[in-house]
Design a protein around this motif. Structure first.
Motif, PDB file in Angstrom:
ATOM      1  N   PHE A   1      14.759   5.478 -10.692  1.00 27.19           N
ATOM      2  CA  PHE A   1      13.192   5.960 -10.384  1.00 27.19           C
ATOM      3  C   PHE A   1      13.076   7.250  -9.377  1.00 27.19           C
ATOM      4  N   THR A   2      13.909   7.267  -8.512  1.00 26.45           N
ATOM      5  CA  THR A   2      13.914   8.581  -7.798  1.00 26.45           C
ATOM      6  C   THR A   2      14.343   9.792  -8.452  1.00 26.45           C
ATOM      7  N   ASP A   3      15.467   9.591  -9.170  1.00 20.25           N
ATOM      8  CA  ASP A   3      15.878  10.626  -9.813  1.00 20.25           C
ATOM      9  C   ASP A   3      14.523  11.257 -10.947  1.00 20.25           C
ATOM     10  N   PHE A   4      13.988  10.226 -11.612  1.00 19.10           N
ATOM     11  CA  PHE A   4      12.876  10.434 -12.622  1.00 19.10           C
ATOM     12  C   PHE A   4      11.679  11.103 -12.145  1.00 19.10           C
ATOM     13  N   TYR A   5      11.343  10.667 -10.851  1.00 19.11           N
ATOM     14  CA  TYR A   5      10.273  11.375 -10.462  1.00 19.11           C
ATOM     15  C   TYR A   5      10.613  12.091  -9.323  1.00 19.11           C
ATOM     16  N   LYS A   6      11.786  12.884  -9.133  1.00 23.64           N
ATOM     17  CA  LYS A   6      12.174  13.838  -8.279  1.00 23.64           C
ATOM     18  C   LYS A   6      11.108  15.039  -8.655  1.00 23.64           C
ATOM     19  N   ASN A   7      10.715  15.604  -7.302  1.00 24.20           N
ATOM     20  CA  ASN A   7       9.724  16.577  -7.228  1.00 24.20           C
ATOM     21  C   ASN A   7       8.397  16.480  -7.690  1.00 24.20           C
ATOM     22  N   GLN A   8       8.131  15.127  -7.971  1.00 29.27           N
ATOM     23  CA  GLN A   8       6.413  14.622  -8.216  1.00 29.27           C
ATOM     24  C   GLN A   8       5.749  14.424  -7.221  1.00 29.27           C
ATOM     25  N   LYS A   9       4.922  15.130  -7.032  1.00 30.35           N
ATOM     26  CA  LYS A   9       3.990  15.128  -5.658  1.00 30.35           C
ATOM     27  C   LYS A   9       3.355  13.740  -5.319  1.00 30.35           C
ATOM     28  N   PHE A  10       2.827  13.321  -6.536  1.00 30.48           N
ATOM     29  CA  PHE A  10       1.942  11.966  -6.627  1.00 30.48           C
ATOM     30  C   PHE A  10       2.526  10.688  -6.542  1.00 30.48           C
ATOM     31  N   ILE A  11       3.927  10.755  -6.636  1.00 33.10           N
ATOM     32  CA  ILE A  11       4.588   9.223  -6.889  1.00 33.10           C
ATOM     33  C   ILE A  11       5.576   9.166  -5.556  1.00 33.10           C
ATOM     34  N   LYS A  12       5.415   7.933  -5.115  1.00 32.20           N
ATOM     35  CA  LYS A  12       6.259   7.314  -4.223  1.00 32.20           C
ATOM     36  C   LYS A  12       6.907   6.008  -4.481  1.00 32.20           C
ATOM     37  N   VAL A  13       8.159   6.023  -4.398  1.00 35.49           N
ATOM     38  CA  VAL A  13       9.022   4.823  -4.682  1.00 35.49           C
ATOM     39  C   VAL A  13       9.841   4.015  -3.536  1.00 35.49           C
ATOM     40  N   PHE A  14       9.231   2.872  -3.462  1.00 35.87           N
ATOM     41  CA  PHE A  14       9.991   1.838  -2.602  1.00 35.87           C
ATOM     42  C   PHE A  14      10.950   0.979  -2.863  1.00 35.87           C
ATOM     43  N   LYS A  15      11.753   0.769  -2.230  1.00 35.09           N
ATOM     44  CA  LYS A  15      12.869  -0.345  -2.511  1.00 35.09           C
ATOM     45  C   LYS A  15      12.936  -1.542  -1.522  1.00 35.09           C
ATOM     46  N   ASP A  16      12.789  -2.483  -2.007  1.00 34.43           N
ATOM     47  CA  ASP A  16      12.554  -4.082  -1.460  1.00 34.43           C
ATOM     48  C   ASP A  16      11.394  -3.888  -0.557  1.00 34.43           C
ATOM     49  N   GLU A  17      10.637  -2.983  -1.094  1.00 33.62           N
ATOM     50  CA  GLU A  17       9.201  -3.084  -0.302  1.00 33.62           C
ATOM     51  C   GLU A  17       7.987  -3.248  -1.390  1.00 33.62           C
ATOM     52  N   LEU A  18       6.991  -3.876  -1.393  1.00 31.01           N
ATOM     53  CA  LEU A  18       5.720  -3.855  -2.266  1.00 31.01           C
ATOM     54  C   LEU A  18       4.651  -3.017  -1.721  1.00 31.01           C
ATOM     55  N   PRO A  19       3.893  -2.379  -2.637  1.00 33.28           N
ATOM     56  CA  PRO A  19       2.834  -1.557  -2.239  1.00 33.28           C
ATOM     57  C   PRO A  19       1.477  -2.339  -2.287  1.00 33.28           C
ATOM     58  N   ALA A  20       0.493  -1.582  -1.540  1.00 32.88           N
ATOM     59  CA  ALA A  20      -0.696  -2.437  -1.491  1.00 32.88           C
ATOM     60  C   ALA A  20      -1.884  -1.164  -2.075  1.00 32.88           C
ATOM     61  N   ILE A  21      -3.011  -2.019  -2.539  1.00 31.37           N
ATOM     62  CA  ILE A  21      -4.133  -0.963  -3.086  1.00 31.37           C
ATOM     63  C   ILE A  21      -4.555  -0.103  -2.139  1.00 31.37           C
ATOM     64  N   LYS A  22      -4.829  -0.441  -1.067  1.00 31.72           N
ATOM     65  CA  LYS A  22      -5.529   0.093   0.100  1.00 31.72           C
ATOM     66  C   LYS A  22      -4.857   1.595   0.374  1.00 31.72           C
ATOM     67  N   ASP A  23      -3.558   1.445   0.142  1.00 32.89           N
ATOM     68  CA  ASP A  23      -2.782   2.643   0.580  1.00 32.89           C
ATOM     69  C   ASP A  23      -2.874   3.976  -0.566  1.00 32.89           C
ATOM     70  N   VAL A  24      -3.351   3.478  -1.515  1.00 33.35           N
ATOM     71  CA  VAL A  24      -3.571   4.648  -2.738  1.00 33.35           C
ATOM     72  C   VAL A  24      -5.065   4.812  -2.918  1.00 33.35           C
ATOM     73  N   GLN A  25      -6.113   4.264  -2.501  1.00 30.61           N
ATOM     74  CA  GLN A  25      -7.408   4.360  -2.568  1.00 30.61           C
ATOM     75  C   GLN A  25      -8.019   5.903  -2.172  1.00 30.61           C
ATOM     76  N   PHE A  26      -8.714   6.223  -3.170  1.00 32.08           N
ATOM     77  CA  PHE A  26      -9.196   7.495  -2.928  1.00 32.08           C
ATOM     78  C   PHE A  26      -8.245   8.656  -2.748  1.00 32.08           C
ATOM     79  N   THR A  27      -7.038   8.307  -3.518  1.00 32.27           N
ATOM     80  CA  THR A  27      -6.329   9.524  -3.806  1.00 32.27           C
ATOM     81  C   THR A  27      -5.526   9.525  -5.207  1.00 32.27           C
ATOM     82  N   ASN A  28      -4.821  10.535  -5.493  1.00 31.68           N
ATOM     83  CA  ASN A  28      -4.253  10.674  -6.839  1.00 31.68           C
ATOM     84  C   ASN A  28      -2.889  10.221  -6.880  1.00 31.68           C
TER      85      ASN A  28
END
Length: 334
Positions: free
Chosen positions: A259-286
């Motif tokens: 995942f990190t290799d695939f999205y290297k230098n992609q400004k709008f993508i953030k990848v977490f290992k052993d951690e799950l994201p929440a909707i509130k962290d991306v609301q009102f963003t791209n």
């Protein structure tokens, strides 16, 4: 400095309003035209009170766009409306259209199976499907902007495309009510959606063929998507939990590296290992946040992707595509 002459069709819907917010602060944009089906004659500031640059533009009828010389047109019309009216709008050949509906995402054979047939003489081949993080180049021309569910799920699956060929992929995906647009359906009104969680369009959601088609077209990965959409009692946001079963134990470090290799230098993508994201962290963003998690004593991988359906799933991604089309910084407008 380049100044793009821009018009918006369907400027008073949810995606049109989000577009107007983003473009109002864009240093390379001059909004020339705002179109709508109704509320004609009102100004943009009637819908967004804090516009700094383009609040005094009056809303005109969509069909009046034929009278304007524009570099870019964003179409936020409901599904089927742009294809139906494209000839009537008489858009200049040199104008680039970015369509946020499903009108031109799929080839005729697939589109006509899942949507109303496109009018004759309208060729979808004139539109290129562009999800910026997985599309190699964004050249000038007409763009079919991806769907909201499709965006979250494709971003969650693309780094593993070669590993999931011929697999059944289960996706449990949930969206806020704004994903339906300004709907008058009973299930979308506050009293029905509030304090409720409901399932809909199981196996028949129209983003299913879009996801399958793009994975096959871009990566030669042929999957069967088992998609279960839900309606969340929130206004905006999508959370897609994707379950992938492998033949052997999942190495989370290896998956994370893909995942990190695939999205290297992609400004709008953030990848977490052993951690799950929440909707509130991306609301009102791209942004799109992707979490990776394995299950004990199992060969199953969970990929969890969250986006704001109105921004990364629609208007923000459209602005990002425009920026890339004109070789601008893709983060302008955000």
């Amino acid at each position: 400095m380049i100044k793009l002459k821009v018009g918006i069709l369907g400027a008073t819907g949810y995606t049109g309003i989000e577009l107007l917010k983003a473009l109002d602060s864009h240093p390379n944009v001059n909004i020339i035209f705002l179109g709508a089906h109704n509320v004609v004659g009102k100004t943009a500031i009637n819908f967004i009170s804090n516009l700094k640059n383009f609040g005094n533009i009056k809303i005109k009828r969509n069909e009046n766009i034929k009278n304007y010389e524009l570099d870019v047109i964003f179409s936020c019309l409901p599904h089927g409306e742009l294809a139906k009216n494209l000839k009537k709008f008489k858009i200049k050949k040199e104008t680039n259209i970015i369509d946020l509906s499903a009108d031109f995402r799929l080839p005729d054979k697939i589109h006509n199976k899942w949507y109303e047939k496109r009018p004759k003489l309208i060729d979808a081949k004139n539109f290129k499907y562009v999800l910026p993080e997985i599309s190699k180049n964004v050249a000038k021309g007409n763009i079919a902007n991806p769907g909201c569910y499709a965006t979250s799920i494709l971003l969650g699956l693309s780094p593993l495309a070669k590993d999931i060929n011929k697999k059944n992929i289960i996706v449990d995906t949930k969206s806020g009510v704004s994903g339906a647009g300004k709907s008058n359906k009973a299930e979308h009104i506050f009293n029905e959606a509030n304090e409720n969680l409901s399932t809909y369009a199981v196996g028949s959601h129209k983003h299913k063929p879009e996801i399958e088609y793009i994975l096959k077209k871009n990566f030669k990965s042929d999957i069967n998507l088992l998609m279960v959409p839900h309606l969340l009692p929130i206004t905006r946001g999508i959370l897609s939990n994707i379950y992938i079963q492998f033949e052997t134990k999942v190495n989370i470090n290896s998956i994370h590296k893909k995942f990190t290799d695939f999205y290297k230098n992609q400004k709008f993508i953030k990848v977490f290992k052993d951690e799950l994201p929440a909707i509130k962290d991306v609301q009102f963003t791209n942004n799109c946040h992707i979490g990776l998690k394995t299950f004990k004593n199992s060969n199953v991988l969970l990929v969890s992707a969250v986006i704001d359906n109105l921004i990364k799933g629609a208007s923000g991604q459209a602005v990002q595509n425009m920026n890339l089309m004109y070789s601008l910084d893709e983060s302008l407008g955000f």
